[in-house]
Motif scaffolding. Sequence first.
Motif, mmCIF file in Angstrom:
data_model
loop_
_atom_site.group_PDB
_atom_site.id
_atom_site.type_symbol
_atom_site.label_atom_id
_atom_site.label_comp_id
_atom_site.label_asym_id
_atom_site.label_seq_id
_atom_site.Cartn_x
_atom_site.Cartn_y
_atom_site.Cartn_z
ATOM 1 N N GLY A 68 48.475 -3.295 -1.174
ATOM 2 C CA GLY A 68 47.639 -4.428 -1.559
ATOM 3 C C GLY A 68 47.836 -4.803 -3.013
ATOM 4 O O GLY A 68 47.605 -5.940 -3.398
ATOM 5 N N GLY A 69 48.251 -3.841 -3.826
ATOM 6 C CA GLY A 69 48.518 -4.102 -5.229
ATOM 7 C C GLY A 69 47.423 -3.581 -6.131
ATOM 8 O O GLY A 69 46.455 -4.275 -6.430
ATOM 9 N N GLN A 82 43.586 -6.422 -12.483
ATOM 10 C CA GLN A 82 43.542 -7.731 -13.137
ATOM 11 C C GLN A 82 42.437 -8.612 -12.556
ATOM 12 O O GLN A 82 41.792 -9.367 -13.277
ATOM 13 C CB GLN A 82 44.902 -8.426 -12.994
ATOM 14 C CG GLN A 82 46.014 -7.739 -13.778
ATOM 15 C CD GLN A 82 47.375 -8.385 -13.571
ATOM 16 O OE1 GLN A 82 47.496 -9.372 -12.851
ATOM 17 N NE2 GLN A 82 48.403 -7.826 -14.196
ATOM 18 N N ALA A 83 42.219 -8.481 -11.242
ATOM 19 C CA ALA A 83 41.168 -9.277 -10.607
ATOM 20 C C ALA A 83 39.801 -8.917 -11.169
ATOM 21 O O ALA A 83 38.978 -9.793 -11.452
ATOM 22 C CB ALA A 83 41.188 -9.055 -9.098
ATOM 23 N N GLN A 87 43.695 -13.168 -7.521
ATOM 24 C CA GLN A 87 44.267 -11.819 -7.475
ATOM 25 C C GLN A 87 43.573 -10.973 -6.410
ATOM 26 O O GLN A 87 44.208 -10.210 -5.684
ATOM 27 C CB GLN A 87 44.134 -11.149 -8.851
ATOM 28 C CG GLN A 87 44.910 -11.828 -9.964
ATOM 29 C CD GLN A 87 46.348 -11.327 -10.047
ATOM 30 O OE1 GLN A 87 46.842 -10.678 -9.142
ATOM 31 N NE2 GLN A 87 47.023 -11.657 -11.131
ATOM 32 N N LEU A 88 42.245 -11.115 -6.339
ATOM 33 C CA LEU A 88 41.485 -10.347 -5.360
ATOM 34 C C LEU A 88 41.887 -10.727 -3.936
ATOM 35 O O LEU A 88 41.991 -9.869 -3.048
ATOM 36 C CB LEU A 88 39.985 -10.581 -5.570
ATOM 37 C CG LEU A 88 39.040 -9.661 -4.802
ATOM 38 C CD1 LEU A 88 39.275 -8.211 -5.168
ATOM 39 C CD2 LEU A 88 37.589 -10.057 -5.074
ATOM 40 N N LYS A 89 42.137 -12.011 -3.731
ATOM 41 C CA LYS A 89 42.582 -12.482 -2.422
ATOM 42 C C LYS A 89 43.910 -11.854 -2.049
ATOM 43 O O LYS A 89 44.140 -11.458 -0.900
ATOM 44 C CB LYS A 89 42.693 -14.005 -2.439
ATOM 45 C CG LYS A 89 43.077 -14.633 -1.107
ATOM 46 C CD LYS A 89 43.155 -16.145 -1.248
ATOM 47 C CE LYS A 89 43.585 -16.789 0.068
ATOM 48 N NZ LYS A 89 43.701 -18.275 -0.058
ATOM 49 N N GLY A 125 47.023 -8.269 1.222
ATOM 50 C CA GLY A 125 48.023 -7.214 1.213
ATOM 51 C C GLY A 125 47.585 -5.997 2.006
ATOM 52 O O GLY A 125 48.360 -5.427 2.781
ATOM 53 N N LEU A 126 46.324 -5.602 1.845
ATOM 54 C CA LEU A 126 45.829 -4.435 2.559
ATOM 55 C C LEU A 126 45.731 -4.693 4.059
ATOM 56 O O LEU A 126 46.003 -3.805 4.874
ATOM 57 C CB LEU A 126 44.473 -4.008 1.990
ATOM 58 C CG LEU A 126 44.554 -3.361 0.604
ATOM 59 C CD1 LEU A 126 43.162 -3.184 0.001
ATOM 60 C CD2 LEU A 126 45.267 -2.014 0.671
ATOM 61 N N ALA A 127 45.349 -5.905 4.436
ATOM 62 C CA ALA A 127 45.311 -6.249 5.859
ATOM 63 C C ALA A 127 46.707 -6.225 6.463
ATOM 64 O O ALA A 127 46.925 -5.701 7.571
ATOM 65 C CB ALA A 127 44.670 -7.617 6.050
#
Length: 551
Positions: A62-63, A69-70, A78-80, A85-87
């Motif tokens: 997911g990063g 940074q989010a 960034q949160l999106k 990414g995790l999904a």
Amino acid sequence: MDRQKNVERLRQELFDICIIGAGASGAGAALDAALRGYRVALVDRGDFSGETSARSTKLIHGGVRYLEQAVKNFDLAQLKQVRHGLAERRTVLRNAPHLAHPLALLTPVFSAFEGLYISIGLQLYSFFARHDSFPQGRWLSKKEAFAKSPMLTPRMHSAVLYYDGQLNDARYALALTHSADEAGAAVANYVAVTGFDKKDGMLTAATVQDELTGETFTIRAKLFLNCTGPYSDAVRLLANPTLDRRIRPSKGVHIVLPRETLNSDCAILIPKTSDGRVVFAIPFEDKVFVGTTDDDYRDLNSEPVLEPAEVDYLLETLQPYLAKTPDRSAVQSGFGGIRPLIVSSRADTKTLLRDHEVEHDPQSGLLSLLGGKWTTYRLMAQDAIDRVGEILSQTAKGSTETHYLVGGENYRFDDWATLQSRYNLPADVCQHLMRTYGTRAERVAQLTHEQPELAERLTDNQPFIAAEVVYQVRQEMAMTPRDVLARRWRLELADWQLTAQITPKIAHLMATELGWSDTQSREQITAYQNLLASFRKRAGLSSFVSEIMLY
């Protein structure tokens, strides 16, 4: 995958969509479109996943950096990215379980405050990934950290453990391509787009050159989708020279060290470097990959290679985290890739968003899938093919989220024992076949019954056998020794010297399948061995042992 038949289809058929570029996004788009019932062509000027998609850090994530940074910048974009990414991490692992799996990562910390800070961040990361079946991360004591990774520095206070995904990137992209082929797409490597035919300014056909034969022909399609990553601007400007450039290429490199560098199945995340980057040290098969860097890259006509300053930078970055840091003599190979960052107003490539965009040029009709990263390739492809449906007024629902890739359905790693009992192959060979080909492993093993000499190991310290080369030519469209050694296997990434050493054996097997003359075989061997030697020289490392240069 039969290249000759597919090239003939490219010559004759009218396609709904022609996809240019067969990396992760292009191959993913081809599979998505074919499953929706579109008539699909997929071409690449080189081998499948021959560029950026084969040169990643091999992580599906997911990063963690995006999450930090989010939170720091209250950046919802960034949160999106983290949530998407995790999904998608879950989907990537599900659809090709032989090529992707969970990976434990440790972050050594040097104070209780640093440990608390990182632990809280990774707890938040785990919260967003709460629907996954991944093990839960936690804050480890110094003793617990040493138990998992004994080569860590004794100066650490403790370490934080978390989990992400790891994949064999080149083979994953190949599985996407192979799956698209089996879904009805006409796919071919070494087919370069050199121009477009137009009617009233709109693209109607692509002029292409077969890079293996030199022949030129046209591919007719209702719509063209540009999935060439860092090379996207070249295709965009070929279709419409008035367009502004949208891609800012960024070079990232890795060095490759012996497995004993970490002596662990856990990777290391180095959360801060002298210039604000994130660096990983990751076990991959019998090596450790350390990277990556992040620098502007201008010379897109040249393959990105490892430079001496980059070797020094990565070794220096690793030094504070290990009890004993390898020196330059331990570096066995390295590789560079180019990230396709979308141009933005931000100051440098480390802060550019790596999200994606589907761009439609109304003047030429070209669609371009820009930006993105490996983890979200499927979402990128889905967005692009959704747009294709809108433009063609022929919408259909995508199904890639639950579509197993070639070799993935009903995969069980423990079936290697069944393979061994049926074909009397060594245990390590059978395990390698299962991890590489999944449920198609038996098709490789069957070749050793038909031709017993194909059970021969090609090198003493690796599980590769001759049958794989024959299978890769017949079923996976391998056309050169580098296709085999750099992408269908990952030996070029792991060990330049060993790769050069076994190239003649690979070329001999391919010559039999592809009908090469002795002269053609020698040319293939010499060209590839010289390329490998040039990589080592450019990196400032010692030369190969001369005895391996057989041609």
